[in-house]
Design an enzyme around this catalytic site. Structure first.
Site, PDB file in Angstrom:
ATOM      1  CG  ASP A 131      55.052  58.197  54.382  1.00 40.91           C
ATOM      2  OD1 ASP A 131      53.804  58.163  54.404  1.00 40.91           O
ATOM      3  OD2 ASP A 131      55.698  58.867  53.556  1.00 40.91           O
ATOM      4  CG  LEU A 139      57.616  62.452  55.673  1.00 39.48           C
ATOM      5  CD1 LEU A 139      57.244  63.909  55.559  1.00 39.48           C
ATOM      6  CD2 LEU A 139      56.419  61.635  56.117  1.00 39.48           C
ATOM      7  CB  CYS A 140      56.955  58.633  50.211  1.00 37.58           C
ATOM      8  SG  CYS A 140      56.715  56.922  50.693  1.00 37.58           S
ATOM      9  N   PRO A 141      59.588  60.317  49.117  1.00 40.23           N
ATOM     10  CG  PRO A 141      60.894  60.796  47.218  1.00 40.23           C
ATOM     11  CD  PRO A 141      60.083  61.446  48.309  1.00 40.23           C
TER      12      PRO A 141
END
Ligand code: SF4
Lengths: 362, 77
Positions: free
Chosen positions: B40, B13-15
């Site tokens: 994502d 998942l970001c970041p």
């Protein structure tokens, strides 16, 4: 003599351009702090730390129904507004120690804000010296009298002292309420052009934002991370209690942000997806967890976390059936997949709604 | 087409995909290309933004099934 540059005129020795690292959280304060210093001719680059608990992206990204909502990362947005480079550093490993053993304690929830700030400033400095060598000072957007705990006046010197940044930590938005720091005393920045914001009112920040022409900035309601969230902290505490030790992996804390967490027995819990985006996300964990999905009816993907026997799996399957399209059917067929790839199916009666106890919901 | 430098950020998942991309580019030479595979949807905004502010170039973005594939050219140090 009309010559403009006569020999007698001494040319001033060019001042070395000073460089500052700005801690960019993505909120308005860090944007303004960096801008104020940029305006004074300082070369600014941004640094953003990823602790694993940051609010940015994440759940918003997972849940499909939010797909139309803007999913920008605010730290990146801030850097783009300022036209500065942004270095994002993964500190999730080192950060564990802060969450598990905060020297200065927790805030209202499991948020170790004071230790967190000390740690980040420390990291920023260490990073600046090591990587770029030549950064002269650090900027943060902190303002006295604001949440979190690390922004209260009495804690300010603690952060500077314990972080080792001492004199090289400048807070442009409230600098005038504090003793002059090295960048001010050395004349790298003009103290007169810094600010004396204090208190909880956000009005001065909004006015400054307007002056600089910033709009559309992020205004997070809570803190900058999930640890300030009561529900999230409760889930984390539950995880520690169930495991009998305070420990976590990055996957654990990601999963705490996703789905319904239901613990029918102390030894295991279910993570039940709530919609398609979460379903897709949980798919990625099927090699690490035993999973259950409904076959005869549409339904959510569910992961089982903990240790469980056959009866526990049956109980879990009934709960899963309860959240499926077959919740009013006599029986629902579910498939249980072990993380090693083996699988089997079973028919279970869905658990009646009133039997899914309130206290099971973590 | 297979890329010499490829980075699998599936399920991250970001970041995290941005951080991995940033770190992977550090190891490459100017002119090299890097393929980044993500799941994502947040990367659709974050990776191009990161590239813009750090003067790197996204030369292609493909989406299929639940995958997003970026081809990034290293254009600055
Ligand atoms: S709310 Fe901010 S300061 Fe507090 S622990 Fe989280 S990231 Fe750190």
């Amino acid at each position: 003599m009309t010559q403009a540059n006569s020999v007698e005129t001494s040319t001033p020795t060019p001042q070395k351009q000073r460089k500052a690292v700005a801690l960019i959280s993505g909120g308005l304060d860090s944007l303004l702090a960096a801008k104020v210093i940029q305006e004074q001719g300082i070369h600014v680059e941004g640094i953003n730390f990823y602790t694993g608990f940051c609010v940015e992206g994440h759940t918003h990204a997972i849940r499909k129904k939010d797909k139309d909502k803007q999913k920008r990362n605010n730290a990146l947005w801030v850097a783009e507004q300022l036209g500065i480079k942004l270095h994002i550093i993964d500190i999730s490993e080192e950060y564990k120690d802060i969450v598990l053993n905060p020297k200065h304690g927790y805030g209202a929830n499991l948020n170790p804000c004071l230790d967190c700030k000390i740690f980040m400033v420390n990291q920023a400095q260490a990073w600046a010296w090591a990587e770029e060598n030549g950064f002269d000072f650090i900027i943060t957007g902190e303002v006295i009298g604001q949440r979190p705990k690390s922004q209260r006046k009495e804690t300010m010197p603690i952060i500077a002292r314990e972080s080792g940044a001492d004199d090289r930590l400048l807070r442009p938005l409230c600098a005038k309420n504090l003793l002059p720091t090295l960048p001010e005393r050395e004349g790298w920045v003009d103290r007169e052009k810094l600010y004396d914001f204090s208190g909880r009112s956000r009005k001065p920040q909004f006015e400054l934002a307007k002056k600089f022409g910033f709009d559309d900035f992020a205004q997070p309601a809570g803190g900058c991370c999930f640890l300030t969230d009561a529900n999230y902290s409760a889930k984390l505490a539950d995880l520690w209690e169930a495991r009998g030790e305070r420990r976590y992996e990055l996957d654990d804390i990601m999963l705490l942000k996703v789905g319904r967490h239901i613990r029918p027995k102390p030894n295991f819990k279910l993570i039940v997806s709530r919609e398609e985006g979460e379903n897709n996300f949980l798919q990625g964990y099927k090699k690490q967890f035993t999973s259950i999905h409904t076959v005869s009816h549409g339904g959510p993907l569910t992961l089982l976390d903990g240790s469980f026997d056959k009866d526990d799996i049956k109980l879990a399957a009934q709960i899963v059936a309860r959240y499926s399209g077959g919740k009013s059917a006599n029986a629902v067929t579910v498939q249980i997949e072990n993380f090693n790839g083996t699988s089997y199916v079973m028919d279970v009666p869905p658990m009646p709604a009133h039997e899914v106890k309130e206290e099971w919901h973590v | 087409m297979s890329y010499k430098h490829s980075l699998d950020c599936s399920n991250l998942l970001c970041p995290m995909p941005v951080i991995r991309t940033q770190n992977a580019l550090k190891e490459l030479a100017i002119g090299d290309t890097l393929e980044v595979i993500c799941t994502d949807p947040g990367t659709l905004s974050d990776i191009p933004t990161w590239c813009r502010i750090n003067q790197q170039e996204v030369i292609d973005t493909k989406e299929h099934d639940n995958q997003i594939i970026f081809i990034i050219k290293k254009t600055a140090n």
